[in-house]
Design a protein around this motif. Structure first.
Motif, PDB file in Angstrom:
ATOM      1  N   UNK A  10     113.520  82.081 -16.527  1.00 15.49           N
ATOM      2  CA  UNK A  10     113.664  82.692 -17.840  1.00 15.49           C
ATOM      3  C   UNK A  10     112.478  82.432 -18.745  1.00 15.49           C
ATOM      4  N   UNK A  11     112.390  83.226 -19.802  1.00 16.29           N
ATOM      5  CA  UNK A  11     111.286  83.100 -20.756  1.00 16.29           C
ATOM      6  C   UNK A  11     111.256  81.719 -21.390  1.00 16.29           C
ATOM      7  N   UNK A  12     112.424  81.207 -21.778  1.00 13.38           N
ATOM      8  CA  UNK A  12     112.476  79.888 -22.411  1.00 13.38           C
ATOM      9  C   UNK A  12     111.949  78.798 -21.489  1.00 13.38           C
ATOM     10  N   UNK A  13     112.307  78.890 -20.192  1.00 15.03           N
ATOM     11  CA  UNK A  13     111.838  77.897 -19.227  1.00 15.03           C
ATOM     12  C   UNK A  13     110.328  77.993 -19.038  1.00 15.03           C
ATOM     13  N   UNK A  14     109.803  79.212 -18.964  1.00 13.03           N
ATOM     14  CA  UNK A  14     108.357  79.396 -18.810  1.00 13.03           C
ATOM     15  C   UNK A  14     107.605  78.832 -20.012  1.00 13.03           C
ATOM     16  N   UNK A  15     108.131  79.088 -21.208  1.00 16.03           N
ATOM     17  CA  UNK A  15     107.494  78.575 -22.414  1.00 16.03           C
ATOM     18  C   UNK A  15     107.582  77.051 -22.488  1.00 16.03           C
ATOM     19  N   UNK A  16     108.692  76.507 -22.006  1.00 13.06           N
ATOM     20  CA  UNK A  16     108.846  75.048 -21.988  1.00 13.06           C
ATOM     21  C   UNK A  16     107.820  74.417 -21.058  1.00 13.06           C
ATOM     22  N   UNK A  17     107.644  75.009 -19.881  1.00 11.83           N
ATOM     23  CA  UNK A  17     106.671  74.480 -18.918  1.00 11.83           C
ATOM     24  C   UNK A  17     105.253  74.612 -19.459  1.00 11.83           C
ATOM     25  N   UNK A  18     104.949  75.760 -20.078  1.00  9.31           N
ATOM     26  CA  UNK A  18     103.623  75.966 -20.650  1.00  9.31           C
ATOM     27  C   UNK A  18     103.355  74.964 -21.772  1.00  9.31           C
ATOM     28  N   UNK A  19     104.369  74.697 -22.591  1.00  5.80           N
ATOM     29  CA  UNK A  19     104.221  73.733 -23.684  1.00  5.80           C
ATOM     30  C   UNK A  19     103.984  72.322 -23.153  1.00  5.80           C
ATOM     31  N   UNK A  20     104.666  71.983 -22.061  1.00  4.27           N
ATOM     32  CA  UNK A  20     104.466  70.666 -21.455  1.00  4.27           C
ATOM     33  C   UNK A  20     103.046  70.524 -20.923  1.00  4.27           C
ATOM     34  N   UNK A  21     102.530  71.589 -20.299  1.00  4.60           N
ATOM     35  CA  UNK A  21     101.162  71.563 -19.777  1.00  4.60           C
ATOM     36  C   UNK A  21     100.139  71.481 -20.907  1.00  4.60           C
ATOM     37  N   UNK A  22     100.351  72.252 -21.972  1.00  9.75           N
ATOM     38  CA  UNK A  22      99.409  72.229 -23.088  1.00  9.75           C
ATOM     39  C   UNK A  22      99.423  70.871 -23.782  1.00  9.75           C
ATOM     40  N   UNK A  23     100.594  70.269 -23.852  1.00  6.89           N
ATOM     41  CA  UNK A  23     100.703  68.930 -24.428  1.00  6.89           C
ATOM     42  C   UNK A  23      99.951  67.915 -23.572  1.00  6.89           C
ATOM     43  N   UNK A  24     100.044  68.091 -22.251  1.00  7.48           N
ATOM     44  CA  UNK A  24      99.326  67.215 -21.323  1.00  7.48           C
ATOM     45  C   UNK A  24      97.819  67.367 -21.492  1.00  7.48           C
ATOM     46  N   UNK A  25      97.352  68.609 -21.665  1.00  6.54           N
ATOM     47  CA  UNK A  25      95.928  68.853 -21.867  1.00  6.54           C
ATOM     48  C   UNK A  25      95.416  68.142 -23.118  1.00  6.54           C
ATOM     49  N   UNK A  26      96.170  68.263 -24.202  1.00 11.05           N
ATOM     50  CA  UNK A  26      95.731  67.630 -25.447  1.00 11.05           C
ATOM     51  C   UNK A  26      95.754  66.106 -25.321  1.00 11.05           C
ATOM     52  N   UNK A  27      96.774  65.579 -24.655  1.00 13.88           N
ATOM     53  CA  UNK A  27      96.857  64.120 -24.458  1.00 13.88           C
ATOM     54  C   UNK A  27      95.696  63.615 -23.606  1.00 13.88           C
TER      55      UNK A  27
END
Length: 206
Positions: free
Chosen positions: A22-39
């Motif tokens: 689902x869209x929500x799951x895809x956005x959640x995964x993308x947000x986790x990856x982007x958070x990892x990049x910034x960290x």
């Protein structure tokens, strides 16, 4: 080699599983990856700062000289909340695309830095590149899921082929590029989190 029937069946299963997310799951995964990049970029900056020569700070270019500075983007979260979803996604993808070549350069230069934490910096830079590739693939899936256009990206050229001729210049320019990426990774993360909370229809978490 896989039998043809089995290979086709496997591809169909992969296709179904991808589209079933689902869209929500895809956005959640993308947000986790982007958070990892910034960290990761923040951690790398701290590693560099641990043994950074004072003269290097005097040589550091201004943030306005980052190659992505010409991209017109929201200045803060309040502005981002007013931007349409497809435009926010395009901005995130444009920033990510702009860092493909610079991150490849950082990855190639990291092992040669004149820095006592060189091995750690090299390892984290490789991890950064792997994560940005994963996020790029995730945003491609989001484009298809959200029905956004894939042609409305801004291309921001990067013309630098090396970080300098001496060890101090290489260290300073590595730090500068990384600081630019750290800034942009925060923007990408913010845009994706706004998209995530909009999709969840929970404005209170935006």
């Amino acid at each position: 080699m896989l039998p043809k029937f089995f290979a086709v069946t496997l591809l169909m299963c992969v296709f179904v599983s991808v589209n079933a997310v689902g869209l929500n799951d895809l956005l959640e995964r993308a947000s986790q990856l982007s958070d990892k990049l910034h960290s990761l970029s923040t951690s790398l900056t701290n590693d560099l700062d641990s043994h950074f020569p004072p003269v290097g700070r005097m040589m550091m270019p201004r943030p306005s000289m980052c190659h992505t500075s010409s991209l017109q983007i929201p200045n803060d979260k309040d502005q981002a909340l007013k931007v349409p979803e497809d435009e926010l996604l395009s901005l995130a993808r444009s920033l990510l695309l702009a860092w493909s070549d610079p991150l490849a350069l950082l990855s190639s230069e990291a092992s040669n830095l004149a820095h006592p934490e060189r091995n750690t910096i090299n390892s984290k830079t490789k991890e950064l590149q792997d994560n940005i590739n994963s996020l790029d693939a995730g945003l491609e899936r989001l484009v298809h899921k959200m029905g956004s256009s894939s042609d409305d990206l801004s291309y921001l050229p990067f013309y630098i082929s090396n970080l300098g001729q001496d060890k101090t210049s290489r260290l300073v320019n590595f730090h500068f590029l990384l600081s630019c990426f750290r800034r942009d990774s925060h923007k990408i993360d913010s845009f994706l989190k706004v998209l995530r909370c909009r999709a969840a229809k929970r404005p209170e978490i935006c």
